[in-house]
Design a protein around this motif. Sequence first.
Motif, PDB file in Angstrom:
ATOM      1  N   GLY A 180      -1.758  -6.356  -4.056  1.00 46.62           N
ATOM      2  CA  GLY A 180      -3.665  -7.023  -4.127  1.00 46.62           C
ATOM      3  C   GLY A 180      -3.873  -7.951  -5.452  1.00 46.62           C
ATOM      4  N   THR A 181      -2.997  -7.588  -6.650  1.00 45.20           N
ATOM      5  CA  THR A 181      -2.703  -8.644  -7.334  1.00 45.20           C
ATOM      6  C   THR A 181      -2.595  -9.625  -7.780  1.00 45.20           C
ATOM      7  N   GLU A 234       0.692  -1.179   0.358  1.00 42.36           N
ATOM      8  CA  GLU A 234       0.154   0.170   0.491  1.00 42.36           C
ATOM      9  C   GLU A 234       0.816   0.874  -0.114  1.00 42.36           C
ATOM     10  N   SER A 246       1.136  -5.491  -7.592  1.00 33.01           N
ATOM     11  CA  SER A 246       0.560  -4.782  -5.715  1.00 33.01           C
ATOM     12  C   SER A 246       0.756  -6.456  -5.424  1.00 33.01           C
ATOM     13  N   GLU A 269      -5.135 -11.985  -5.047  1.00 25.53           N
ATOM     14  CA  GLU A 269      -6.074 -12.143  -6.005  1.00 25.53           C
ATOM     15  C   GLU A 269      -5.769 -12.910  -7.340  1.00 25.53           C
TER      16      GLU A 269
END
Length: 122
Positions: free
Chosen positions: A101-102, A70, A99, A105
Motif C-alpha cells: 500500500g505504501t 497483506e 507495505s 501510494e
Amino acid sequence: MAPSRVDRPAINRARKLRRAMTGGEKKLWSKLKEFRTAYGIHVRKQVPIGPYVADFAIHASRLIIEVDGERHEDVEQKAHDLKRDAWFAEAGYRTLRFSTGTLAEHFDGCIETIIKELGAIQ
C-alpha cells in the motif's frame, strides 16, 4: 550468523520467487535496477541469504529491502518477519520494509527513503 555453506533450498525458493514477483516487487525492481547506472549500486532481487530469501539486497551496503503484502499483517507472519529481520541483523544487514500500500501510494517517497538509507550507510 551467516552460514559458510550454500543453502540449496533457499536458492531453489529464490529462483521460483524471481519468476513470480508480486506487482509491488515488480514496480520497485523496475526502479532499483536503475541504481546501478545512476549511482553505481548493484541491487539483486530475490536473494538467498542463509536460510532466507530477501526480496532485494544491496550486499555492498548490507541493506535488505522487503515488500510486505497483506499476508504480512497476520500475527504469525509478523513473528516470522521479526525472526528473519533479527537473523539478517546478526548477519550484518539492515532491513527496510515497505507495505504494498505504501509503495502504491508513496512510491517516490519509498525510493527517497532507500536512497537516504544508502547515503547513511556509505
